[in-house]
Design a protein around this motif. Structure first.
Motif, PDB file in Angstrom:
ATOM      1  N   GLU B 206       0.714  -1.055  -0.138  1.00  0.00           N
ATOM      2  CA  GLU B 206       0.122   0.024   0.052  1.00  0.00           C
ATOM      3  C   GLU B 206       0.846   1.402   0.018  1.00  0.00           C
ATOM      4  O   GLU B 206       0.623   2.215  -0.994  1.00  0.00           O
ATOM      5  CB  GLU B 206      -0.976  -0.034   1.042  1.00  0.00           C
ATOM      6  N   ILE B 207       1.929   1.264   0.899  1.00  0.00           N
ATOM      7  CA  ILE B 207       2.882   2.391   0.693  1.00  0.00           C
ATOM      8  C   ILE B 207       3.466   2.620  -0.490  1.00  0.00           C
ATOM      9  O   ILE B 207       3.214   3.766  -1.226  1.00  0.00           O
ATOM     10  CB  ILE B 207       4.117   2.055   1.955  1.00  0.00           C
ATOM     11  N   ALA B 208       3.814   1.708  -1.101  1.00  0.00           N
ATOM     12  CA  ALA B 208       4.347   1.988  -2.663  1.00  0.00           C
ATOM     13  C   ALA B 208       3.340   2.405  -3.451  1.00  0.00           C
ATOM     14  O   ALA B 208       3.725   3.135  -4.236  1.00  0.00           O
ATOM     15  CB  ALA B 208       4.951   0.384  -2.840  1.00  0.00           C
ATOM     16  N   ARG B 209       2.237   1.726  -3.465  1.00  0.00           N
ATOM     17  CA  ARG B 209       1.066   1.926  -4.145  1.00  0.00           C
ATOM     18  C   ARG B 209       0.756   3.575  -4.345  1.00  0.00           C
ATOM     19  O   ARG B 209       0.238   4.337  -5.076  1.00  0.00           O
ATOM     20  CB  ARG B 209      -0.141   1.256  -4.247  1.00  0.00           C
ATOM     21  N   SER B 210       1.034   4.293  -3.085  1.00  0.00           N
ATOM     22  CA  SER B 210       0.602   5.482  -2.671  1.00  0.00           C
ATOM     23  C   SER B 210       1.723   6.530  -3.387  1.00  0.00           C
ATOM     24  O   SER B 210       1.589   7.708  -3.338  1.00  0.00           O
ATOM     25  CB  SER B 210       0.416   5.553  -1.200  1.00  0.00           C
ATOM     26  N   VAL B 211       2.729   5.917  -3.480  1.00  0.00           N
ATOM     27  CA  VAL B 211       3.885   6.943  -4.392  1.00  0.00           C
ATOM     28  C   VAL B 211       3.587   7.053  -5.702  1.00  0.00           C
ATOM     29  O   VAL B 211       3.825   5.971  -6.654  1.00  0.00           O
ATOM     30  CB  VAL B 211       5.225   6.486  -3.940  1.00  0.00           C
ATOM     31  N   ASP B 212       3.496   8.114  -6.062  1.00  0.00           N
ATOM     32  CA  ASP B 212       3.164   8.108  -7.866  1.00  0.00           C
ATOM     33  C   ASP B 212       4.599   8.227  -8.654  1.00  0.00           C
ATOM     34  O   ASP B 212       4.974   9.590  -9.336  1.00  0.00           O
ATOM     35  CB  ASP B 212       2.320   9.513  -7.873  1.00  0.00           C
ATOM     36  N   LYS B 213       4.973   7.129  -8.849  1.00  0.00           N
ATOM     37  CA  LYS B 213       6.375   6.853  -9.574  1.00  0.00           C
ATOM     38  C   LYS B 213       6.251   5.596 -10.241  1.00  0.00           C
ATOM     39  O   LYS B 213       5.397   4.669  -9.738  1.00  0.00           O
ATOM     40  CB  LYS B 213       7.448   7.286  -8.757  1.00  0.00           C
ATOM     41  N   THR B 214       7.317   5.513 -11.059  1.00  0.00           N
ATOM     42  CA  THR B 214       7.322   3.924 -11.692  1.00  0.00           C
ATOM     43  C   THR B 214       7.613   3.090 -10.450  1.00  0.00           C
ATOM     44  O   THR B 214       8.532   3.472  -9.574  1.00  0.00           O
ATOM     45  CB  THR B 214       8.279   3.692 -12.637  1.00  0.00           C
ATOM     46  N   ARG B 215       6.824   2.107 -10.117  1.00  0.00           N
ATOM     47  CA  ARG B 215       6.988   1.128  -9.071  1.00  0.00           C
ATOM     48  C   ARG B 215       7.806  -0.286  -9.363  1.00  0.00           C
ATOM     49  O   ARG B 215       7.627  -0.658 -10.697  1.00  0.00           O
ATOM     50  CB  ARG B 215       5.794   0.656  -8.289  1.00  0.00           C
ATOM     51  N   VAL B 216       8.823  -0.491  -8.596  1.00  0.00           N
ATOM     52  CA  VAL B 216       9.566  -1.731  -8.721  1.00  0.00           C
ATOM     53  C   VAL B 216       9.009  -2.729  -7.748  1.00  0.00           C
ATOM     54  O   VAL B 216       9.092  -2.649  -6.511  1.00  0.00           O
ATOM     55  CB  VAL B 216      10.919  -1.229  -8.584  1.00  0.00           C
ATOM     56  N   ILE B 217       8.972  -4.211  -8.452  1.00  0.00           N
ATOM     57  CA  ILE B 217       8.902  -5.179  -7.437  1.00  0.00           C
ATOM     58  C   ILE B 217      10.198  -6.005  -7.588  1.00  0.00           C
ATOM     59  O   ILE B 217      10.282  -6.504  -8.655  1.00  0.00           O
ATOM     60  CB  ILE B 217       7.611  -6.009  -7.790  1.00  0.00           C
ATOM     61  N   ILE B 218      10.589  -6.534  -6.413  1.00  0.00           N
ATOM     62  CA  ILE B 218      11.961  -7.447  -6.444  1.00  0.00           C
ATOM     63  C   ILE B 218      11.514  -8.516  -5.584  1.00  0.00           C
ATOM     64  O   ILE B 218      11.175  -8.572  -4.515  1.00  0.00           O
ATOM     65  CB  ILE B 218      13.110  -6.702  -5.941  1.00  0.00           C
ATOM     66  N   CYS B 219      11.759  -9.695  -6.096  1.00  0.00           N
ATOM     67  CA  CYS B 219      11.654 -11.083  -5.352  1.00  0.00           C
ATOM     68  C   CYS B 219      13.151 -11.220  -4.781  1.00  0.00           C
ATOM     69  O   CYS B 219      14.065 -11.527  -5.312  1.00  0.00           O
ATOM     70  CB  CYS B 219      11.231 -12.301  -6.082  1.00  0.00           C
ATOM     71  N   ASN B 220      13.068 -11.497  -3.493  1.00  0.00           N
ATOM     72  CA  ASN B 220      14.452 -11.593  -2.886  1.00  0.00           C
ATOM     73  C   ASN B 220      14.663 -13.010  -2.538  1.00  0.00           C
ATOM     74  O   ASN B 220      14.352 -13.815  -1.660  1.00  0.00           O
ATOM     75  CB  ASN B 220      14.174 -10.784  -1.190  1.00  0.00           C
TER      76      ASN B 220
END
Lengths: 238, 650
Positions: B206-220
């Motif tokens: 949710e935190i990331a979704r609220s930032v209006d930029k290209t978002r990145v997801i990484i599997c650790n």
């Protein structure tokens, strides 16, 4: 940074500062000394690695590094609680436990920030409580064309890595190895280290808090002086 | 490949039907199918030799059968594992099948179906009248497999297997209902991050979704705990499940970039994941306009070069950016400003692997498993002195005692349990008295341990807890990035003090130093590596203080493990005349023959390796271990040469 001015309380003293400014410089400006080694005022993104500038902030469960704690309205800060003093002491003791403590023959003698902090914390420069760690490195690494590096003095604050990274000709200094073997190396993290040469700016020697990095020229002159003094001392009694 | 049309769910139904047919054809095949567990663990146990053995035996006996490579079931004690699907029989699981056993299976079973070789059989995978089934074993019965359900049963390199088992259905549903819905489902499920800290994944997203930029997801996938291999197994045995979870997470946060960060020491996992990504792209489950939904995502694989600290989110980002893997202070949190300053979500392999099941079955279903505050299952790699080591998936909230004694068969060789080390190198050592602790994020934290990523080391009575603390501290010190003072120097002092205690040079006042440095390192360190590194020291000091005191005050190692504080001698009463077993095994020729033709150990030469203990035939069992070394009784030993009658003195 907004221009809004906020009021905060540090050790019971009310001070004003622009909102969002880092706490450490704000305190220093108001004559509240907080020790630090890794911080430089021009840093936008302080590394918070020396852990000497930890302070307590009301409402936060853990001590925070003041060098990258933004000032907020109504913040209540303590820089001298028992817990903070204890943490600082332990951090300082840890730092000096790796140090050879040969201040008399050190190029940074009397300008050394470790000495200043020792004075402030009322701590000896050689810890008796902890075992001395003799890091497995030579006294001097001189394979750099213009720099002398004394790894046993280095506190790994990373200031040199920072100023080097600010040099427009690309940077050469970086950390290498892990754990207790961590050291400053001259090859940076650029893809082709050979393509970039040291800019010869000597910025790193100027900001080194403990004199672990110095220019070869200056170092040789200093050593010559030290030797001369030692010779004179030897001759005096006879 | 021709792509189906329609809504995502309709398109997936077409893909699923085709996959189902392909798998069904395989099931119905008149030719027997041999499935060999070929994940890294299986290979280490000799699975590739087993395959070669099968191939050779099949050719020699003129038997036709298909050999398939599957992933890992998690039953390490039984590797190499082989499943045989023979027409007319239920699928049968066999254990410890080397090339020799493979030959026997071919000759007695695969050739004509006459003898299913009960001696190697574990059981049937499906309920059957004539065979014991896996559910008859506590290990299978008490486990609750959600994430590992398909591991070891499907071919990880064939996407059809995953599709046929209902794979990517969650993705299709998510694409149809939208990312917001996926986010709400995961939030409602209260899925807590399986990487160790247990931060709710939905809140992070949710935190990331609220930032209006290209978002990145990484599997650790930078699993680095000694003895932990849950993530590797999931990546190798069911890669599409992780991938589906990653795409769902990307959908939920509206990510434009997705990455797998897998350590380079896992080459097979990297290879299998790359194949999985290619297969998913081919079926439009990845890439542009996924299943016609308009959502576009590309996934890359980045090989981390093996620093433990890179499992820490900010260090991982630093390493991804081409820098040295060093953590940075937070805030800013990666969810707000991470890779290239973009909002970045980093989730553990297990967290992402759980997502498809939550979306498929709904959050209510997820809450039915586990405890109120830690719903779902936990995967542990149970290693050490335990009867059935391996990967175990249990619902949160089961007790440690249940996990160790019932599911994993208790301690090996009938020895007594001393402690369990839970949560990897920065977890805690819990004594037997705390075995009633429930396994969930909060209960473990309360007793000074942590969930960690799921390492569980079982230690028996022969384990020295000071040495254990030294071992783990040595690991964290060696993996410290060296950035902050507390972690770099503090853990070094901890290690040195512990080392001096184990060699009998510890001082009583240093126990205080251990405590003081430990608490300071926890409070003052920059990242969670340092903040948790002293846990093994503090928990052993708390629960096993008497062992520390014995080392320091009596120079005695109660477990008789620390070499400087122990000695070996041979009990002349038990030793047999003429037996030379120990002499042959001693690397330093410390064992000599006594005047009455028995054996004794020259303490000067002995390096205390303990080889003679194992070499001494069990019927004599004459080698004794004592601590402190002064306890060696005077048995009046005389070397043979200088014995009675000989006047020669050296």
């Amino acid at each position: 940074m907004s221009e809004k001015i906020v009021t905060i309380t540090v050790d019971g003293k009310k001070i004003t500062a622009p909102e969002g400014a880092w706490l450490l410089p704000v305190c220093l400006e108001h004559d509240i000394y907080i020790p630090s080694l890794c911080w430089l005022k021009e840093m936008d993104d302080p590394p918070a690695s020396c852990r000497l500038c930890l302070v307590e902030i009301e409402g936060l469960p853990e001590p925070v590094a003041s060098c990258r704690c933004p000032v907020r309205e109504g913040m209540v800060v303590r820089t001298n609680s028992d817990e903070i003093l204890k943490l600082r002491q332990v951090a300082f003791r840890l730092l000096v436990s790796t140090n050879d403590g040969h201040c008399n023959t050190c190029i940074a003698n009397r300008s050394c920030e470790l000495q200043q902090i020792a004075k402030f914390l009322h701590q000896p420069l050689r810890t008796k409580r902890l075992r001395h760690i003799d890091r497995d490195y030579p006294e001097i690494i001189d394979d750099h064309p213009v720099l002398m590096y004394e790894p046993k003095k280095c506190v790994l604050c990373g200031r040199c890595v920072y100023v080097c990274s600010q040099n427009e000709r690309g940077y050469k200094l970086d950390f290498a190895k892990r754990g207790m073997d961590t050291i400053i190396s001259f090859y940076g993290s650029d893809i082709d280290p050979a393509a970039k040469e040291c800019a010869d700016c000597l910025a790193c020697t100027e900001i080194c808090p403990v004199g672990a990095l110095s220019s070869k020229e200056k170092w040789r002159r200093f050593i010559a002086e030290v030797r001369l003094k030692q010779e004179q001392k030897k001759q005096k009694p006879s | 490949m021709k792509q189906p049309t329609g809504s995502p769910v309709e398109r997936l139904a077409v893909l699923g039907a085709a996959a189902g047919e392909a798998v069904e054809r395989l099931r119905q095949s008149p030719v027997p199918v041999i499935e060999v567990g070929c994940a890294t663990c299986g290979r280490a146990a000799g699975a590739l030799e087993t395959i070669a053995g099968f191939e050779e035996a099949l050719a020699a006996n003129g038997v036709e059968a298909e050999i398939r490579r599957v992933g890992c079931l998690g039953h390490c004690y039984a590797e190499p594992l082989v499943t045989i699907r023979y027409p007319g029989f239920p699928p049968l699981l066999y254990q410890k099948i080397g090339p020799g056993e493979a030959g026997i299976l071919v000759r007695s079973f695969l050739k004509d179906g006459s003898d299913p070789c009960y001696e190697y059989l574990i059981g049937a995978l499906e309920p059957d009248e004539n065979f014991p089934t896996l559910m008859d074993y506590p290990r299978y019965l008490f486990e609750k497999r959600v994430v590992m359900e398909q591991c070891g049963l499907i071919d990880p390199e064939d996407i059809d297997h995953y599709l046929a088992a209902g794979g990517y259905r969650a993705l299709a549903e998510g694409l149809e209902k939208g990312g917001e819905w996926v986010l709400e489902e995961v939030k409602a499920a209260n899925l807590r991050g399986r990487g160790g800290a247990g931060f709710p994944a939905g809140r992070k997203w949710e935190i990331a979704r609220s930032v209006d930029k290209t978002r990145v997801i990484i599997c650790n996938g930078d699993e680095g705990d000694p003895g932990a291999y849950m993530d590797r197994t999931l990546l190798e045995s069911n890669p599409h499940q992780v991938l589906e979870g990653l795409i769902l997470a990307a959908l939920a946060i509206g990510a434009g970039r997705a990455l797998f960060y897998i350590r380079a020491e896992y080459p097979l996992a990297v290879e299998i994941m790359e194949k999985a990504i290619a297969a998913a792209r081919e079926r439009n489950l990845l890439g542009e306009d996924i299943l016609g939904s308009g959502f576009t995502l590309e996934v890359g694989v980045f090989k981390g070069s093996g620093a433990f600290v890179c499992g820490e989110e900010t260090a991982l980002i630093s390493s991804l950016s081409g820098h040295r893997g060093m953590p940075r202070p937070r805030p800013p949190y990666p969810a707000v400003a991470g890779l290239d300053g973009l909002p970045t979500i980093i989730n553990n392999v297990k967290t992402l692997s759980t997502v498809p099941a939550i979306i498929r079955n709904g959050h209510q279903w997820f809450h039915e498993i586990g405890t109120e505050n830690s719903p779902g299952t936990a995967i542990f790699s149970v290693v050490g002195e335990v009867e059935y080591p391996g990967l175990v998936e249990v619902p949160m909230g089961v007790t440690l005692a249940h996990l160790v004694n019932d599911i994993c068969g208790g301690v090996k060789d009938g020895k007594a349990l001393k402690a369990v080390q839970i949560g990897g190198p920065s977890g805690g050592c819990l004594p037997v008295s705390l075995l009633d602790t429930e396994i969930d994020f909060d209960s473990l934290k309360k007793v000074g341990a942590m969930m960690g990523s799921g390492g569980l080391v079982i230690m028996n009575e022969d384990t020295c807890m000071v040495e254990v603390a030294r071992y783990f501290t040595d690991f964290t010190q060696g993996e410290s990035c060296g950035k902050c003072t507390f972690c770099r120097i503090g853990t070094h002092h901890l290690r040195e003090i512990l080392k001096s205690i184990t060699i009998g040079e510890g001082r009583i006042e240093e126990l205080e130093d251990l405590e003081e440095i430990s608490t300071s390192v926890i409070k003052g360190s920059l990242c969670s590596l340092g903040k948790t590194a002293p846990n093994p020291v503090l928990t052993t000091l708390r629960f096993f203080r008497d062992e520390y005191l014995a080392h320091i005050e009596e120079k005695r190692c109660p477990a008789r493990m620390c070499r400087n504080l122990t000695a070996f001698y041979i009990d002349l009463e038990a030793c047999a005349r003429g037996c030379d077993a120990c002499v042959a095994c001693c690397p330093t020729e410390a064992i000599f023959t006594t005047s009455n033709r028995k054996k004794a150990i020259d303490q000067e030469k002995c390096v205390k390796c303990g080889e003679c203990v194992y070499a001494c035939p069990p019927e004599y069992d004459a080698v004794r271990r004592v601590s402190p070394p002064e306890l060696i009784p005077d048995q009046g030993v005389q070397p043979l040469d200088s014995g009675a009658g000989s006047e020669k003195e050296q």
